[in-house]
Scaffold this active site. Structure first.
Site, PDB file in Angstrom:
ATOM      1  CG  ASN A 398      -2.026   1.050   1.095  1.00 43.02           C
ATOM      2  OD1 ASN A 398      -1.896   2.041   0.400  1.00 43.02           O
ATOM      3  ND2 ASN A 398      -3.131   0.843   1.799  1.00 43.02           N
ATOM      4  CG  ASP A 399       1.826   2.907   3.759  1.00 39.69           C
ATOM      5  OD1 ASP A 399       0.771   3.515   3.535  1.00 39.69           O
ATOM      6  OD2 ASP A 399       2.070   2.328   4.837  1.00 39.69           O
ATOM      7  CB  VAL A 400       5.947   0.593  -1.044  1.00 36.21           C
ATOM      8  CG1 VAL A 400       6.520   0.407   0.346  1.00 36.21           C
ATOM      9  CG2 VAL A 400       5.130  -0.620  -1.463  1.00 36.21           C
ATOM     10  CB  ALA A 439       1.959   5.334   6.629  1.00 37.69           C
TER      11      ALA A 439
END
Length: 472
Positions: A398-400, A439
């Site tokens: 997700n965040d990456v 995050a």
């Protein structure tokens, strides 16, 4: 003669430790690297016992054997039963034990100097080395405990920030240095012992303060940083024990961990100074605000849809993340990719440096599933290829992949280099739900026209795609 043998044996163990680090730099040679490391440690332990043989009584050997047996049995059982999902927590827990061991050795040396130093006198230099090892060990222990709690979900992954935290950290850090100076230059009496225990208390405390403010998306850097701390703690205590092997080992772990932390900070556009001071994980309030904003419509698909799209593609790039680890989908993923390759589809894997919860987490999982090493690429090697890919298959990440890292200065992940999956012709996202990443930030990519969401368990969904591909 004994001194020569011991020196040569410690040198040999040091060379083996260096070869172990070299081997661990690549999945291809990782097993060999582990073998070198275990052999080097066995030689170092045996040499230490041999060197201390004349001063050890039978009861001492009995205690050592019991301690080694208990630790060995516990470690073996834990290593066999631990799931790949919990591997980051295990690493954090091991770091905490290294730090605590350094603290105990320093306390033992301070309380009973006759057992550690010639004439029972701790010189100024030895006191400085011991105090530094003590402080770093205590910071490593408490920081690793918080890292474990965050990774295990016992403590929120959101950054715990407060006004003036960097100033407080700086004051505590300078106080520890002042106490080390006073402890080293003062005679060993009741007043000096108060300085010593103050070092212990403040070091434990600042370990908590350094890690608590760090957000979940940055936990891989924390694990790497704590790895470095544990090495320097061991190195400092090595000087206390006058043990060459411990000094070499600690220096290797400390320096390699520091280099890895720097590389990861560079990969996340973070400052290494911010890592050392703590509280670089971003603003949770900004994340919550971003998450509360309306995003748009979501295009949901099925395993059959994904099978049709990828079966007709020429190039597919796989982006694994922590969700793959949680569902243990790596074996089903490899099977899916094998089928795609048999249909003439070019398949590659893109690994973000902070995907998962520790450095190399995704590489370990893919290696476990026997994914060919030549198909796995790091961010800087493959990022330019997403523009030529027909499909970016994101499984549990997700965040990456979040474009907000490029566009929203208020985002906790702003400035972090991401995998450019948005440039692929089609992006398939396998996620359990539409929830935000670790995050705490929603991913705008979920709402793009070229994105199809495949909601559900990653392993089950991948297995359904495999079935659909076999029928096509």
């Amino acid at each position: 003669m004994n001194t020569t043998i011991i020196g040569f044996a410690y040198l040999l163990s040091g060379v083996l430790f260096i070869l172990a680090l070299k081997g661990l730099s690549s999945p291809v040679s990782a097993r060999k690297g582990n073998t070198y490391g275990m052999l080097g440690m066995a030689i170092a332990v045996a040499t230490t016992l041999y060197g201390a043989g004349s001063g050890l009584e039978l009861s001492s050997y009995t205690n050592i054997i019991i301690a080694v047996a208990v630790g060995g049995i516990f470690g073996s059982i834990l290593a066999r039963k631990i799931s790949m999902t919990a591997l980051p927590q295990l690493v954090a827990a091991f770091h905490s034990l290294v730090g605590l061991a350094a603290v105990f050795v320093a306390i033992g040396a301070y309380k009973n100097p006759a057992a550690f130093f010639d004439g029972g006198i701790i010189t100024t230099g030895s006191m400085i080395e011991m105090s530094l090892g003590l402080a770093i060990g205590a910071i490593t222990f408490s920081g690793s405990v918080i890292a474990f709690a965050k990774l295990q979900g016992l403590v929120s992954g959101n950054p715990l920030v407060f006004k003036g935290q960097h100033l407080i950290n700086l004051v505590i850090f300078l106080s520890i240095l002042a106490l080390i100076y006073m402890t080293a230059l003062s005679p060993m009496d009741a007043a000096t012992e108060q300085y010593f225990w103050a070092i212990v208390g403040l070091s434990f405390f600042i370990g908590f303060l350094v890690v608590l403010p760090i957000g979940g998306a940055d936990m891989p850097v924390v694990v790497s940083m704590l790895n470095s701390y544990s090495g320097w703690a061991a190195c400092g205590i090595g000087f206390t024990l006058q043990n060459t092997a411990l000094i070499i080992t600690g220096a290797l772990v400390g320096s390699s961990g520091a280099i890895l932390s720097y590389i990861m900070c560079k990969g996340m556009n973070r400052s290494i100074v911010s890592v050392l001071l703590g509280g670089f994980g971003g603003d949770s309030d900004a994340a919550a605000a971003a998450a509360s904003q309306p995003k748009g419509n979501v295009k949901q698909g099925s395993a059959d849809d994904a099978s049709f799209i990828m079966g007709n593609a020429q190039k597919v790039i796989i982006v694994p993340g922590y969700g793959m680890a949680v569902s243990q989908a790596q074996h089903a993923l490899r099977e899916m990719c094998d089928i795609l390759k048999s249909k003439g589809v070019e398949v590659r894997y893109a690994i973000h440096p902070v995907a998962g919860r520790m450095p190399g987490h995704m590489n370990v999982l893919l290696a476990e599933a026997n994914v060919p090493y030549d198909e796995v690429f790091e961010l800087e090697e493959i990022n330019h290829e997403f523009a030529t890919a027909d499909v970016a298959f994101v499984i549990g990440a997700n965040d990456v992949t979040n474009p907000l890292a490029k566009t929203d200065p208020q985002s906790p992940i702003y400035g972090m280099p991401i995998l450019d999956v948005e440039k692929a012709a089609t992006t398939l996202f396998l996620k359990r739900s539409m929830a935000s990443g670790y995050a705490g930030v929603d991913n705008d990519l979920f709402f793009r026209d070229k994105t199809m969401m495949l909601l559900g368990d990653a392993k089950k969904t991948t297995e359904e795609i495999v079935q659909a591909l076999n029928l096509s």
